[in-house]
Design an enzyme around this catalytic site. Structure first.
Site, PDB file in Angstrom:
ATOM      1  N   GLY A   6       0.815  -1.203  -0.007  1.00 62.29           N
ATOM      2  CA  GLY A   6      -0.045  -0.010   0.002  1.00 62.29           C
ATOM      3  C   GLY A   6       0.863   1.125   0.111  1.00 62.29           C
ATOM      4  O   GLY A   6       0.768   2.212   0.518  1.00 62.29           O
ATOM      5  N   GLY A   9      -0.516   5.017  -0.897  1.00 60.13           N
ATOM      6  CA  GLY A   9      -1.603   5.373  -0.252  1.00 60.13           C
ATOM      7  C   GLY A   9      -1.151   6.773   0.239  1.00 60.13           C
ATOM      8  O   GLY A   9       0.036   7.168   0.224  1.00 60.13           O
ATOM      9  N   GLN A  10      -2.223   7.275   1.023  1.00 57.67           N
ATOM     10  CA  GLN A  10      -1.896   8.788   1.742  1.00 57.67           C
ATOM     11  C   GLN A  10      -0.745   8.458   2.714  1.00 57.67           C
ATOM     12  O   GLN A  10       0.162   9.491   2.733  1.00 57.67           O
ATOM     13  CB  GLN A  10      -3.055   9.310   2.421  1.00 57.67           C
ATOM     14  N   ASP A  32       2.269  -1.928  -4.446  1.00 55.00           N
ATOM     15  CA  ASP A  32       0.622  -1.585  -4.408  1.00 55.00           C
ATOM     16  C   ASP A  32      -0.056  -2.150  -5.415  1.00 55.00           C
ATOM     17  O   ASP A  32       0.601  -2.856  -6.438  1.00 55.00           O
ATOM     18  CB  ASP A  32       0.695   0.060  -4.415  1.00 55.00           C
ATOM     19  N   ILE A  33      -1.482  -2.103  -5.474  1.00 55.33           N
ATOM     20  CA  ILE A  33      -2.244  -2.732  -6.501  1.00 55.33           C
ATOM     21  C   ILE A  33      -2.119  -1.794  -7.877  1.00 55.33           C
ATOM     22  O   ILE A  33      -2.290  -2.387  -8.893  1.00 55.33           O
ATOM     23  CB  ILE A  33      -3.632  -2.806  -6.057  1.00 55.33           C
ATOM     24  N   ARG A  34      -1.384  -0.739  -7.744  1.00 57.75           N
ATOM     25  CA  ARG A  34      -1.306   0.179  -8.927  1.00 57.75           C
ATOM     26  C   ARG A  34       0.008   0.999  -8.788  1.00 57.75           C
ATOM     27  O   ARG A  34       0.341   1.118  -7.653  1.00 57.75           O
ATOM     28  CB  ARG A  34      -2.514   0.982  -9.238  1.00 57.75           C
ATOM     29  N   ASP A  50      -0.950  -7.334  -4.995  1.00 52.14           N
ATOM     30  CA  ASP A  50      -2.192  -7.474  -4.562  1.00 52.14           C
ATOM     31  C   ASP A  50      -2.230  -8.073  -3.104  1.00 52.14           C
ATOM     32  O   ASP A  50      -1.914  -9.210  -2.768  1.00 52.14           O
ATOM     33  CB  ASP A  50      -3.050  -8.473  -5.321  1.00 52.14           C
ATOM     34  N   TYR A 140     -15.392   0.087   8.156  1.00 54.24           N
ATOM     35  CA  TYR A 140     -13.781   0.399   8.585  1.00 54.24           C
ATOM     36  C   TYR A 140     -13.481   0.209  10.008  1.00 54.24           C
ATOM     37  O   TYR A 140     -12.476  -0.572  10.141  1.00 54.24           O
ATOM     38  CB  TYR A 140     -13.615   1.765   8.059  1.00 54.24           C
ATOM     39  N   LYS A 144     -11.068  -2.697  11.617  1.00 55.68           N
ATOM     40  CA  LYS A 144      -9.760  -1.986  12.544  1.00 55.68           C
ATOM     41  C   LYS A 144      -9.925  -2.736  14.064  1.00 55.68           C
ATOM     42  O   LYS A 144      -8.816  -2.950  14.517  1.00 55.68           O
ATOM     43  CB  LYS A 144      -9.835  -0.568  12.665  1.00 55.68           C
TER      44      LYS A 144
HETATM   45  C1  VAH Z   1     -10.671   7.928   7.594  1.00 50.18           C
HETATM   46  N1  VAH Z   1      -8.605   9.010   7.386  1.00 50.18           N
HETATM   47  O1  VAH Z   1     -11.099   9.080   7.599  1.00 50.18           O
HETATM   48  C2  VAH Z   1      -9.376   7.934   7.907  1.00 50.18           C
HETATM   49  C3  VAH Z   1      -9.068   7.616   9.542  1.00 50.18           C
HETATM   50  C4  VAH Z   1      -9.559   8.598  11.672  1.00 50.18           C
HETATM   51  C5  VAH Z   1      -9.779   8.856  10.273  1.00 50.18           C
HETATM   52  O2  VAH Z   1      -9.285   6.511   9.885  1.00 50.18           O
HETATM   53  O3  VAH Z   1     -11.343   7.071   7.395  1.00 50.18           O
END
Ligand code: VAH
Length: 310
Positions: A6, A9-10, A32-34, A50, A140, A144
């Site tokens: 990854g 990513g950011q 990364d995937i791309r 992947d 999400y 986590k």
């Molecule tokens: C989001 N930047 O917004 C992430 C993060 C706490 C926020 O998990 O999903």
């Protein structure tokens, strides 16, 4: 050597550059995937990968003699609400892949990011403790929280040296965020420079824990370098730098751009933000590995406006 999954990513992009700076370009394999930015692609080895494919990761680990993996690939909160099963598959199976590689002794150490999204609407919102009630209400956040439980299980059962941080919202200028609820705090700076105005998708008063990316990268490298016996938390560490609401960023921008105009137009992400804490108690990270943030809101705004204006 080190593998970043990854890496485009950011967080991954800046983490890759920081690790290459510290350990040498050829010791840090980005994947990364791309493909990613020119800066990332030109600075060292890259593999299309992947994160949900165990054998593909194993091949890269063997080929480059990888000892440590930073697993930065995930689908974030807003996007995960649109594609729950794809988010669960990516966020969980990528974690199982790297935990099992470590269990099989094919790698020695893992970094895996958690988030303040593990907390839910019933969690105490102010100075949220390290150990507290967690009923995440987003796909999400559920992934986590579950991921944290698996990290601690693999550590206790199999001695897997996995380390984790509950990142707050992250603000960076080198990379665009992808599909997060805290992305407003990045977009606002881009819009302030481009249009002198911003329409916030979070309402006034939506106070959230935030951090400038340089602090987040430094914390990530610190927790990976600390002696294992110093780590009293093997789920994921609370981490904090600052907390603010949208109107406070607007005010800090107005100190530099007096004509900046802020508007509010909350969307579905408001409900996500409402379920998260306002501020975080990170005393465990301070005690165990001497965490101390360096960027407050004013310093963050200066960094963002200065670098984005170039
Ligand atoms: C989001 N930047 O917004 C992430 C993060 C706490 C926020 O998990 O999903």
């Amino acid at each position: 050597s080190i593998l970043i999954i990854g890496a485009c990513g950011q967080i991954g992009t800046e983490l890759t550059m920081a690790l290459r700076e510290q350990y040498g370009n050829d010791s840090v394999i980005a994947s990364d995937i791309r493909e990613g930015s020119d800066g990332l692609m030109d600075s060292g080895p890259f593999e299309l990968l992947d994160a949900t494919n165990y054998e593909a990761i194993e091949d890269v680990v063997m080929h480059y003699e990888i000892e440590e993996i930073y697993l930065m690939a995930a689908m974030l909160s807003a996007t995960a609400e649109k594609f729950p099963m794809r988010a669960w598959n990516l966020n969980m199976n990528s974690l199982f892949n790297v935990l099992n590689l470590a269990k099989e002794k094919k790698i020695d150490k893992i970094f895996w990011p958690s988030s303040i999204a593990v907390f839910g609407p019933n969690t105490p919102k102010d100075e949220t403790p390290q150990h507290t009630l967690m009923e995440p209400s987003t796909v999400y956040g559920i992934s986590k929280q579950s991921g944290e439980r698996w990290c601690e299980y693999y550590f206790k059962k199999f001695g897997v040296d996995v380390r984790s941080i509950r990142y707050p919202g992250l603000i960076s200028w080198k990379t665009q965020p992808g599909g997060g609820t805290t992305d407003y705090a990045v977009e606002i700076y881009h819009e302030a420079i481009k249009n002198g105005r911003y329409k916030s998708f979070l309402a006034k008063g939506t106070k959230l824990p935030m951090m400038f990316m340089d602090d987040a990268i430094r914390a990530t490298i610190s927790i990976m370098e600390v002696k294992p016996e110093k780590l009293s938390i093997r789920s994921s560490y609370n981490l904090s730098a600052m907390s603010f609401a949208p109107e406070e960023i607007a005010e800090s921008i107005k100190n530099h751009f007096p004509d900046f105009e802020m508007f509010y137009n909350p969307d579905f992400r408001q409900q996500i933000a409402n379920s998260w804490p306002s501020s975080i108690d990170d005393s465990k990270a301070v005690e165990d590995w001497w965490w101390a943030p360096e960027f407050n809101l004013e310093k963050t705004t200066m960094e963002m406006l200065e670098n984005l204006s170039k």
